[in-house]
Design an enzyme around this catalytic site. Structure first.
Site, short mmCIF file in Angstrom:
data_model
loop_
_atom_site.label_atom_id
_atom_site.label_comp_id
_atom_site.label_asym_id
_atom_site.label_seq_id
_atom_site.Cartn_x
_atom_site.Cartn_y
_atom_site.Cartn_z
N LYS A 19 17.07 10.15 -24.58
CA LYS A 19 17.08 8.86 -23.90
C LYS A 19 18.36 8.78 -23.07
O LYS A 19 19.43 9.20 -23.52
CB LYS A 19 17.02 7.72 -24.93
CG LYS A 19 16.98 6.32 -24.33
CD LYS A 19 16.86 5.26 -25.42
CE LYS A 19 16.81 3.85 -24.83
NZ LYS A 19 16.64 2.81 -25.87
N SER A 65 13.34 -1.20 -30.21
CA SER A 65 13.23 -0.33 -29.03
C SER A 65 12.81 1.10 -29.31
O SER A 65 12.56 1.85 -28.37
CB SER A 65 14.56 -0.32 -28.26
OG SER A 65 14.76 -1.54 -27.61
N SER A 74 12.97 -0.57 -25.45
CA SER A 74 13.54 -0.01 -24.23
C SER A 74 13.38 1.51 -24.12
O SER A 74 13.61 2.07 -23.06
CB SER A 74 15.04 -0.36 -24.19
OG SER A 74 15.73 0.24 -25.28
#
Length: 485
Positions: A76, A179, A155
């Site tokens: 990420k 998330s 997210s």
């Protein structure tokens, strides 16, 4: 090869049937041809990936290979990667190339894993739909055949979409209010948020420091366990990282579940949950009963206060953390500022997106002199009550089970004009972060062709038990093996 799990790819490399360079090239080729549909990556790091693959092949030839040596994965874009841009999905950090590695990044490098690049995400990890990224929205691989574009959740939506679309076998994520779990649920993969302090936050760009936690995202619980083996551990560079021995999370995957006591929080099976979603979740829980588990209803009386408390605490911490982005030392700087104040104001106004600015505004207000006690202090007291609810529940049961999300993946743009509606997407996940306990999402069915996730919640440091419960479920179901068409 793209359909194989991390464990299977590791065995292929061990057998010599394929080299890491060949495997990495296959994934890079697929990434470049397929990701246009999903926009799941911000940066593809071909040269570094192939260099890491060559080093992995040498490591294997020298007899120094680990399970991860030569296996491709992705980070990420919130984890600092030395020499590779780390943007956090924001214009503010569009040109930021870290001079150092996050601890999680360094751990995977030491294990010999091959990082293909950095996945897309909501800006500064603030969002539930991966639509706030400076690099454009991520599209969920599920639901595309009907002509609809659905959100992947946020997210960590880029990581979830990339794993679901078989662009990478696994990816790192972070979870501040859901998330990892929410995108994992909406994309039909497995995702785990560990206990707060289990995984180092050093080099992981901060959103809300008392809530953020890195974790694994993969197709299977076994792969998540293999990832957590690398990610977890004490780090003196992170003062909140717990100095506690890390077990081998794969060692207990095959333990039988007979006698496991499951609690169903009645507050999580409420009117907010779509009936079709509840049906899938209850069907999954019935599978656990067949495996020998017992089920009882429990109560988390303060669960209804979680969203209100979270949206005071998280923005307050974010407003403090994001004050460092001022155009002075690194990150975006406006052109031709008139003076210092103009540079601060315009750099932040131009560098941050709307959702980030909204949360900074809310957080600054909650921390302001006249309102600190009324909002921030009260929210922290509510947080303690929520934590105590979970402590009480785990005196009666071993794990809790619930939905992850109240609905399946919604259409892109559907909730952009209604922030509160978007915030309510995390209604079943936020309390877990406030309490600091571990929880994971496991694929558990479909509604209208879109994935549904089952949330398994555990007591502090019970990640091995959660992974065991998820793995045993995946031995008798095939939801985690379904592939988007």
């Amino acid at each position: 090869m793209h359909n194989k799990s991390v464990a299977e790819l590791s065995r292929e490399l061990e057998s010599g049937r394929i080299s890491s360079v060949e495997l990495t090239q296959q994934f890079l080729d697929r990434l470049k041809t397929e990701d246009g549909k999903y926009n799941s990556f911000i940066t593809i790091s071909d040269e570094q990936a192939l260099a890491e693959a060559r080093a992995a092949d040498e490591m294997r030839a020298a007899g120094k290979a680990t399970v991860w040596t030569g296996v491709p994965f992705a980070h990420k874009d919130i984890f600092c990667t030395s020499g590779i841009r780390t943007s956090c999905g924001s214009k503010m950090l569009d040109n930021f190339v870290p001079p150092y590695d996050a601890t999680v990044t360094a751990n995977f490098k030491a294990a010999g894993a091959v990082c293909l690049g950095k996945t897309n995400m909501d800006e500064f990890a603030m969002g539930s739909s991966n639509e706030s990224s400076f690099y454009g929205a991520v599209t969920n691989p599920w639901g595309l055949s009907g002509g609809d574009k659905r959100v992947p959740g946020g997210s960590s939506g880029g990581s979830a979409a990339a794993v679901a679309a078989r662009l990478v076998p696994a990816a790192t994520g972070t979870d501040t209010g859901g998330s990892i779990r929410q995108p994992a649920a909406l994309c039909g993969i497995t995702g785990l948020k560990p206990t707060y302090g289990r995984v180092s936050r050093y080099g992981m760009i901060a959103f809300a420091s008392s809530l953020d936690q890195g974790g694994p995202m993969a197709r299977t619980a076994e792969d998540a366990a293999l990832m957590l083996n690398v990610m977890a551990g004490h780090d003196p560079k992170d003062s909140t990282c717990i100095d506690r021995e890390v077990p081998d999370y794969t060692a207990t995957l095959n333990e039988p579940l007979k006698g496991l006591k499951i609690g169903l929080p009645k507050e999580y099976f409420s009117d907010q949950l779509a009936p079709a979603m509840e049906e899938q979740v209850r069907n999954a829980i019935r599978e656990y009963e067949k495996l020998g588990a017992t089920v009882k209803e429990v109560s988390l009386p303060n669960a209804k206060l979680a969203i209100a408390a979270y949206y005071v605490i998280a923005p307050a911490e974010a407003s403090a953390n994001l004050s460092r982005f001022d155009g002075v030392r690194y990150g975006y700087r406006c052109e031709d500022p008139k003076d210092l104040m103009d540079m601060y104001t315009r750099s932040r106004a131009e560098g941050f997106g709307n959702e980030v600015k909204r949360r900074i505004l809310v957080g600054s207000y909650a921390l302001s002199a006249g309102y600190f006690d009324a909002y921030y202090l009260k929210a922290q007291k509510v947080r303690r009550l929520i934590q105590q609810d979970f402590i009480n529940a785990f005196k009666e049961v071993d794990v809790l089970m619930s939905p992850v999300s109240p609905t399946p993946a919604f259409r892109q743009g559907e909730k952009n004009t209604d922030p509160v509606s978007m915030y309510l997407e995390d209604v079943f996940t936020i309390a877990i972060n406030l309490a600091g306990i571990p929880a994971m999402s496991v694929p558990a069915g479909f509604v209208d062709g879109l994935p549904v996730g089952l949330q398994i919640i555990g007591d502090y440091f019970s990640e091995a038990r959660l992974l065991n419960a998820a793995h045993q479920f995946q031995q008798v179901t095939d939801w985690h093996q379904r592939e988007p068409q």
